[in-house]
Write a protein that holds these residues in place. Sequence first.
Motif, PDB file in Angstrom:
ATOM      1  N   UNK A 279       0.837  -1.199   0.000  1.00 13.54           N
ATOM      2  CA  UNK A 279       0.000   0.000   0.000  1.00 13.54           C
ATOM      3  C   UNK A 279       0.873   1.250   0.000  1.00 13.54           C
ATOM      4  N   UNK A 280       0.559   2.187  -0.886  1.00 12.37           N
ATOM      5  CA  UNK A 280       1.281   3.457  -0.943  1.00 12.37           C
ATOM      6  C   UNK A 280       0.555   4.465  -0.058  1.00 12.37           C
ATOM      7  N   UNK A 281       1.296   5.115   0.825  1.00 14.26           N
ATOM      8  CA  UNK A 281       0.749   6.101   1.740  1.00 14.26           C
ATOM      9  C   UNK A 281       1.265   7.492   1.389  1.00 14.26           C
ATOM     10  N   UNK A 282       0.482   8.477   1.754  1.00 13.86           N
ATOM     11  CA  UNK A 282       0.983   9.846   1.689  1.00 13.86           C
ATOM     12  C   UNK A 282       0.805  10.496   3.048  1.00 13.86           C
ATOM     13  N   UNK A 283       1.798  11.305   3.417  1.00 14.90           N
ATOM     14  CA  UNK A 283       1.782  12.008   4.703  1.00 14.90           C
ATOM     15  C   UNK A 283       1.149  13.369   4.473  1.00 14.90           C
ATOM     16  N   UNK A 284      -0.076  13.546   4.951  1.00 13.78           N
ATOM     17  CA  UNK A 284      -0.820  14.757   4.635  1.00 13.78           C
ATOM     18  C   UNK A 284      -1.628  15.207   5.836  1.00 13.78           C
ATOM     19  N   UNK A 285      -1.764  16.494   5.984  1.00 12.65           N
ATOM     20  CA  UNK A 285      -2.626  17.082   7.000  1.00 12.65           C
ATOM     21  C   UNK A 285      -3.433  18.188   6.334  1.00 12.65           C
ATOM     22  N   UNK A 286      -4.366  18.753   7.068  1.00  8.11           N
ATOM     23  CA  UNK A 286      -5.181  19.839   6.520  1.00  8.11           C
ATOM     24  C   UNK A 286      -4.992  21.065   7.389  1.00  8.11           C
ATOM     25  N   UNK A 287      -4.456  22.121   6.802  1.00  9.66           N
ATOM     26  CA  UNK A 287      -4.154  23.349   7.535  1.00  9.66           C
ATOM     27  C   UNK A 287      -4.820  24.515   6.820  1.00  9.66           C
ATOM     28  N   UNK A 288      -5.631  25.251   7.556  1.00 10.77           N
ATOM     29  CA  UNK A 288      -6.374  26.383   6.988  1.00 10.77           C
ATOM     30  C   UNK A 288      -7.155  25.981   5.746  1.00 10.77           C
ATOM     31  N   UNK A 289      -7.729  24.777   5.791  1.00  7.31           N
ATOM     32  CA  UNK A 289      -8.550  24.307   4.697  1.00  7.31           C
ATOM     33  C   UNK A 289      -7.801  23.786   3.490  1.00  7.31           C
ATOM     34  N   UNK A 290      -6.476  23.653   3.593  1.00 11.17           N
ATOM     35  CA  UNK A 290      -5.649  23.224   2.459  1.00 11.17           C
ATOM     36  C   UNK A 290      -4.981  21.889   2.790  1.00 11.17           C
ATOM     37  N   UNK A 291      -5.098  20.918   1.885  1.00 13.95           N
ATOM     38  CA  UNK A 291      -4.379  19.661   2.043  1.00 13.95           C
ATOM     39  C   UNK A 291      -2.884  19.931   1.901  1.00 13.95           C
ATOM     40  N   UNK A 292      -2.136  19.547   2.917  1.00 12.17           N
ATOM     41  CA  UNK A 292      -0.738  19.957   3.035  1.00 12.17           C
ATOM     42  C   UNK A 292       0.147  18.759   3.350  1.00 12.17           C
ATOM     43  N   UNK A 293       1.207  18.567   2.563  1.00 13.16           N
ATOM     44  CA  UNK A 293       2.148  17.487   2.834  1.00 13.16           C
ATOM     45  C   UNK A 293       2.884  17.756   4.138  1.00 13.16           C
ATOM     46  N   UNK A 294       3.033  16.716   4.939  1.00 12.35           N
ATOM     47  CA  UNK A 294       3.802  16.873   6.167  1.00 12.35           C
ATOM     48  C   UNK A 294       5.295  16.927   5.864  1.00 12.35           C
ATOM     49  N   UNK A 295       6.038  17.509   6.781  1.00  8.18           N
ATOM     50  CA  UNK A 295       7.475  17.736   6.602  1.00  8.18           C
ATOM     51  C   UNK A 295       8.235  16.995   7.691  1.00  8.18           C
ATOM     52  N   UNK A 296       9.334  16.358   7.310  1.00  5.46           N
ATOM     53  CA  UNK A 296      10.158  15.634   8.269  1.00  5.46           C
ATOM     54  C   UNK A 296      11.602  16.127   8.190  1.00  5.46           C
ATOM     55  N   UNK A 297      12.180  16.451   9.346  1.00  2.00           N
ATOM     56  CA  UNK A 297      13.580  16.845   9.431  1.00  2.00           C
ATOM     57  C   UNK A 297      14.428  15.624   9.776  1.00  2.00           C
ATOM     58  N   UNK A 298      15.526  15.449   9.056  1.00  2.00           N
ATOM     59  CA  UNK A 298      16.401  14.301   9.243  1.00  2.00           C
ATOM     60  C   UNK A 298      17.790  14.791   9.622  1.00  2.00           C
ATOM     61  N   UNK A 299      18.321  14.231  10.704  1.00  2.00           N
ATOM     62  CA  UNK A 299      19.679  14.538  11.166  1.00  2.00           C
ATOM     63  C   UNK A 299      20.538  13.308  10.932  1.00  2.00           C
ATOM     64  N   UNK A 300      21.712  13.499  10.327  1.00  3.07           N
ATOM     65  CA  UNK A 300      22.620  12.398  10.054  1.00  3.07           C
ATOM     66  C   UNK A 300      23.707  12.276  11.110  1.00  3.07           C
ATOM     67  N   UNK A 301      23.885  11.070  11.624  1.00  4.99           N
ATOM     68  CA  UNK A 301      24.916  10.828  12.636  1.00  4.99           C
ATOM     69  C   UNK A 301      26.293  10.653  12.010  1.00  4.99           C
ATOM     70  N   UNK A 302      26.340   9.898  10.916  1.00  5.10           N
ATOM     71  CA  UNK A 302      27.623   9.621  10.278  1.00  5.10           C
ATOM     72  C   UNK A 302      28.244   8.350  10.825  1.00  5.10           C
ATOM     73  N   UNK A 303      28.698   7.492   9.927  1.00  5.57           N
ATOM     74  CA  UNK A 303      29.318   6.242  10.337  1.00  5.57           C
ATOM     75  C   UNK A 303      30.655   6.509  11.024  1.00  5.57           C
ATOM     76  N   UNK A 304      30.889   5.811  12.153  1.00  7.11           N
ATOM     77  CA  UNK A 304      32.165   5.895  12.883  1.00  7.11           C
ATOM     78  C   UNK A 304      32.530   7.335  13.229  1.00  7.11           C
ATOM     79  N   UNK A 305      31.499   8.117  13.600  1.00  5.86           N
ATOM     80  CA  UNK A 305      31.774   9.481  14.034  1.00  5.86           C
ATOM     81  C   UNK A 305      32.166  10.418  12.924  1.00  5.86           C
ATOM     82  N   UNK A 306      31.758  10.115  11.679  1.00 10.01           N
ATOM     83  CA  UNK A 306      32.175  10.944  10.545  1.00 10.01           C
ATOM     84  C   UNK A 306      31.499  12.311  10.538  1.00 10.01           C
TER      85      UNK A 306
END
Length: 385
Positions: A279-306
């Motif tokens: 099943x294909x999903x979409x991350x969506x919410x409704x803000x001020x009456x507008x269908x809006x894609x949700x946003x995700x912030x990603x932080x990278x650790x780095x292999x072996x402390x890179x």
Amino acid sequence: MKRPIVWKRLLRRCAALFLATLAVWLLLLCGGASGALRSLGESGGFVATALAAELGKAPEEDGPLSLLDGWDRLAVGQSLLLTGSQGAVAEYLSGTEEDPQLPAGQPAEDHDDMGEEPQVTAAPSDIVARTLIPTSPQGYDVAGGLYLYNRTGESVDLAGAAGAAVNITLPAEGPQILIIHTHATEAYTPDGTDVYTPSDQSRTLEEEDNMLRVGDEMERVFTEMGLRVVHDRTLHDYPQYNQAYTRSAQTVKDYLAQYPSIKIVLDVHRDALVGEDGTVYKAVTRIDGVDTAQVMLVVGHGQNGSNPHWMENLTLACKLQTGMNTLYPTLARPMTFRASSYNQELSTGSLLVEVGTHGNTLQEALAGARLFARAAGQVLLGLAE
């Protein structure tokens, strides 16, 4: 002329308070304190219904009382005010429903340089919409209303990161923000007027339909707010997908050398969410009456402390996440901490920004990009000289 309206509103609220108090008294009388406390606290349905009712939405025939259990239904049913918005509450509750195959907030597999994974696509009518917000702290690091999905073996002091100051000052002259796209050809589900010629599944070279268009929207909002932006338009993932991060790393290095004033680097992508059954999903919410894609912030650790800057990048992510949560409470998915570095070792102000998923439409993604830029821009303006 407005004084009678104010008095009417005051009378309605007094009546609502009286009825709510009466409802609690009836619960105590009929079922004891344990039943009343469970109704008010454990299920969350009563609280969600009461809050949504305050919005004053018009009632609908099929209301959320059918979604509540006996004690909740009794308590809500005592008040005409609380039962007046059943349709709105039903929409709210169904919009945050979890799927057993897709834990709320959890992202797709890492974007990395190990090779391109096959992308499952679906017709717009077959895509399942979900508002991905945590329903419990299980599986997350939690601090001060912030949720972090930690996919590394690193122990994270999320409260410390959230409470720390961002050690970045945006200079008064020169570019301050760099927007790049390691996977620039990523695209969304063709729908309506947003139909494109694909270069691969859920990808296109047409700039009006891929991540360059999303970056343009962020650049526009940032610029209108008074921030100075460089938007790189290099297709790092075309014609070859592998080693895209190696190529985008060189791009970032070149810009940082040319413009030492750049302190924020945002690598803008879109995610992909596919359930175990395809099943294909979409991350969506409704803000001020507008269908809006949700946003995700990603932080990278780095292999072996890179990535020695991961804690500083996480602090920045916490500030931006708090900004989104404050202005648009359902816009942000939980932050994610991943093992790859995503070139974030190159700057103390580097983040990967996932705008929606491949199941979203372009218009939903543009709406998410606009709101993210407004919320992030408020935070970044506070870092300016």
